[in-house]
Enzyme design. Structure first.
Site, mmCIF file in Angstrom:
data_model
loop_
_atom_site.group_PDB
_atom_site.id
_atom_site.type_symbol
_atom_site.label_atom_id
_atom_site.label_comp_id
_atom_site.label_asym_id
_atom_site.label_seq_id
_atom_site.Cartn_x
_atom_site.Cartn_y
_atom_site.Cartn_z
ATOM 1 C CE LYS A 173 -3.704 2.166 2.606
ATOM 2 N NZ LYS A 173 -4.617 2.070 3.799
ATOM 3 C CE LYS A 217 -6.535 2.169 -0.862
ATOM 4 N NZ LYS A 217 -7.126 2.065 0.452
#
Length: 332
Positions: free
Chosen positions: A201, A254
Site C-alpha cells: 500500500k 493499492k
C-alpha cells in the site's frame, strides 16, 4: 516465416474471432464493490468527489446490497463512518459498531455475498491515523506507535469476524499486523477466516476522494512513515514476503493503475491470489472526464479493468463494479 505467409490480422477479422482467441476475460466474478456505511437514518448521500458513490445509513443499505447482488457481483468491501471518534478508535472494535452492524445485516439480506471487512483505525480515530498516536514528552512530536496499535487492530478483526465477516482485510500497514491478526483470529476460534492483506500500500496521491468518503484524512502530518514510497519496488517484495510469512491468504496492491508493474511482480513471484485496488482518484478522474465528454466511460472503464486483470490481478476492488458488471452483460 513472415509476411505475407504470416498475417496477424486474420484472427482479428470479426468480433466472434476476436472473442474466440481473447487471452484475458473480465467478468463480474472478478469484482469487489466497496460500500460506505454511516450512522443516522434515511441517508443516501452522494460523495461529491465520487459521483455515483454514496454514504448509506443502515436503513438504506438493503436496497444497495440487493442491487449489488442482482448484478452478479459476489463480494463487497465494507467501510464505516462512526457516530463518534476518539484517540484510540474505540468504535472500530465495538461489537455494535457501524461496520459490525453492516456485516450482520448484509449476511442476513444476501448470505451468498462474500463480505470483506476493512480492518483499520483511521476512520475511527479523531486524529485520522491508522494506529495509536504517542506524543514525545521531550520533543512534542507525534508518532504512530506500531506495536501498541496491533492489539487494537486484533480486537477490530476479531469483532468483525464475530459479526460474520467472510474475509478480514487489514489496511493499516503496521509492521507485524498480519501475524498479530492471524494469531488473534485463531485464538478466538476464527482460524477458517482468511486474511486479504493490504500488503503493498503506497503513500499515494490517488487516495484524496476516499478520504472525503471515509472522513479519514489525518489531522496532522501524513502516512508516509507506514505507507510505502511510490518509487520503491524491492520494498514491495519485502512487504509481500513478510505478510506471506505471517499468514496472509491473499495479497493486495493499492493503488492499481500506476502500479501495474507491482501487480505483475507479485503475480509472477508468489502463488497467492493478488487483488488490485482501483482507488478513488482513478475512479473520479474517469467520471470527470466522461462528464465532460472527453472519454467514453464504458469503453475506458472496461479497458482499464481488463488491463489490471491482464497485469495479474485475480480480484479487482473497484467503484466501477456495478456499472462494469452490467456492461459485461450487455446492459446500458
Amino acid at each position: 516465416m513472415s509476411f505475407p505467409t504470416v498475417r496477424n490480422r486474420r484472427l482479428r477479422r470479426t468480433s466472434a474471432l476476436r472473442s474466440l482467441v481473447r487471452e484475458t476475460v473480465l467478468s463480474a466474478n472478478d469484482f469487489i464493490y466497496p460500500i460506505f456505511v454511516t450512522c443516522g437514518e434515511n441517508i443516501k448521500e452522494e460523495i461529491p468527489s465520487m459521483p455515483g458513490v454514496y454514504h448509506f445509513s443502515m436503513d438504506r443499505l438493503e436496497e444497495e446490497i440487493r442491487d449489488v447482488a442482482a448484478t452478479g457481483i459476489q463480494s463487497v468491501l465494507l467501510f464505516g463512518i462512526p457516530e463518534y471518534k476518539d484517540a484510540i478508535g474505540t468504535s472500530a472494535y465495538d461489537a455494535n459498531g457501524i461496520v459490525q452492524q453492516a456485516i450482520r445485516a448484509v449476511k442476513e439480506w444476501a448470505p451468498e455475498l462474500v463480505v470483506i471487512a476493512d480492518t483499520c483505525l483511521c476512520q475511527f480515530t479523531d486524529h485520522g491515523h491508522c494506529g495509536i498516536v504517542h506524543v514525545s514528552e521531550e520533543t512534542g512530536s507525534a508518532e504512530v506507535d506500531n506495536d501498541s496499535s496491533l492489539d487494537l487492530l486484533v480486537q477490530t478483526a476479531v469483532s468483525q469476524a464475530a459479526a460474520g465477516a467472510d474475509i478480514i482485510a487489514p489496511s493499516n500497514m503496521m509492521d507485524g499486523f498480519v501475524l498479530a491478526i492471524r494469531e488473534g483470529l485463531d485464538d478466538a476460534g476464527y482460524s477458517d477466516i482468511p486474511i486479504l492483506s493490504y500488503s503493498v500500500k503506497f503513500a499515494s496521491a490517488y487516495y484524496g476522494p476516499f478520504r472525503d468518503a471515509a472522513h479519514s484524512a489525518p489531522q496532522f502530518g501524513d502516512r508516509k512513515t507506514y505507507q510505502m514510497d511510490p518509487a520503491n519496488v524491492r520494498e514491495a517484495l519485502r512487504e509481500a514476503e513478510s505478510d506471506i510469512a505471517e499468514g496472509a491468504d491473499m495479497l493486495m496492491v493499492k493503488p492499481a493503475l500506476a502500479y501495474m508493474d507491482i501487480i505483475r511482480l507479485l503475480k509472477d513471484k508468489y502463488n497467492l491470489p493478488v487483488a488490485a485496488y482501483n482507488v478513488s482518484a482513478e475512479y473520479s478522474m474517469v467520471k470527470a472526464a466522461a462528464a465532460n465528454g472527453w472519454v467514453d466511460e464504458r469503453s475506458i472503464v472496461l479497458e482499464t479493468l481488463t488491463g489490471m486483470k491482464r497485469a495479474g490481478a485475480d480480484l479487482i476492488i473497484t467503484y466501477h463494479a456495478k456499472d462494469a458488471a452490467r456492461w459485461l452483460r450487455g446492459e446500458g
